[in-house]
Design an enzyme around this catalytic site. Structure first.
Site, PDB file in Angstrom:
ATOM      1  N   ASP A   2       0.822  -1.194   0.000  1.00 57.40           N
ATOM      2  CA  ASP A   2       0.000   0.000   0.000  1.00 57.40           C
ATOM      3  C   ASP A   2       0.867   1.258   0.000  1.00 57.40           C
ATOM      4  OD1 ASP A   2      -2.464   1.333   0.052  1.00 57.40           O
ATOM      5  OD2 ASP A   2      -2.319   1.625   2.216  1.00 57.40           O
ATOM      6  N   ASN A  50     -10.427  -3.488  -5.997  1.00 57.02           N
ATOM      7  CA  ASN A  50      -9.695  -2.539  -6.840  1.00 57.02           C
ATOM      8  C   ASN A  50     -10.327  -2.348  -8.213  1.00 57.02           C
ATOM      9  OD1 ASN A  50      -6.373  -3.418  -5.585  1.00 57.02           O
ATOM     10  ND2 ASN A  50      -7.764  -1.790  -4.957  1.00 57.02           N
TER      11      ASN A  50
END
Length: 228
Positions: A2, A50
């Site tokens: 991330d 996503n």
């Protein structure tokens, strides 16, 4: 993995540049993990959620994935790395899926290290598809309610070949696991790194592993039982 977007935004760059640098961090981390002796490394490369991102960003991520599979082929094969992928792989663009499947097949007999890419993956979704398989088998009369066990459910997970997760590393200072390997992570040790993923390197990986080595894993037992 991330922090790609924030890494780019902090430098006044487009988000895709953060993803490009993140791909470089993948290469460095895989290489370091192999040299350290990690036997199984799973990278949460693209989650089921996503797909909600802007189409342009998704397309760029798929191109980076394709480039990674092509460019890293020699290193994966030359270093006895087995590449596997888990997730709803049917959602990947055909040329990405084709290149990925080909390298997974070519590396299938490698044994020094397993590199798993979690793509279009979600831990909840994995549990749902496993439960669906159990329900279908029960409908066909192949199993009874008493046959349903933790071992049976685990055998139907997409992550079944990976085993239990020992150490889960989350980068960028976030303190959550974001739907990653929920069943295998039941007893995982959690480590949260402040480094944004593009800045994550060998020193950060070694720091996480050193921290893990200092922990006592009890699995429901007392400290005295473990120590004895």
């Amino acid at each position: 993995m991330d922090g790609n977007g924030r890494w780019a935004q902090a430098r006044g760059l487009p988000r895709i540049e953060g993803h490009r640098q993140g791909a470089a961090a993948v290469r460095a981390t895989v290489r370091a993990a192999r040299q350290i002796g990690v036997r199984v490394l799973t990278l949460f490369a693209f989650s089921e959620q996503n797909w909600r991102r802007p189409p342009g960003e998704i397309g760029a991520l798929m191109e980076l994935l394709l480039r990674y599979v092509i460019d890293e082929r020699a290193e994966i094969l030359d270093n006895d790395i087995r590449l596997v992928a888990i997730g709803e792989l049917g959602r990947l663009p055909p040329r990405v899926r084709g290149a990925l499947d080909e390298l997974c097949a070519a590396s299938a007999k490698n044994r020094t290290m397993t590199l798993c890419l979690a793509l279009s993956y979600g831990g909840r979704e994995d549990l749902v598809q496993a439960a669906r398989q159990i329900a279908e088998r029960a409908t066909r009369g192949e199993i009874r309610p008493d046959d349903v066990s933790a071992a049976l459910l685990e055998s139907m997970l997409l992550s079944r070949e990976l085993g239990d997760l020992d150490l889960l590393i989350r980068t960028s200072g976030e303190r959550r696991i974001s739907n990653f390997l929920l069943w295998p992570a039941a007893y995982a040790e959690l480590y949260f790194s402040e480094a944004l993923w593009p800045d994550f390197g060998r020193a950060d990986l070694e720091a996480a592993i050193d921290d893990y080595r200092g922990r006592q894993r009890r699995f429901g037992r007392t400290a005295e039982q473990v120590e004895s």
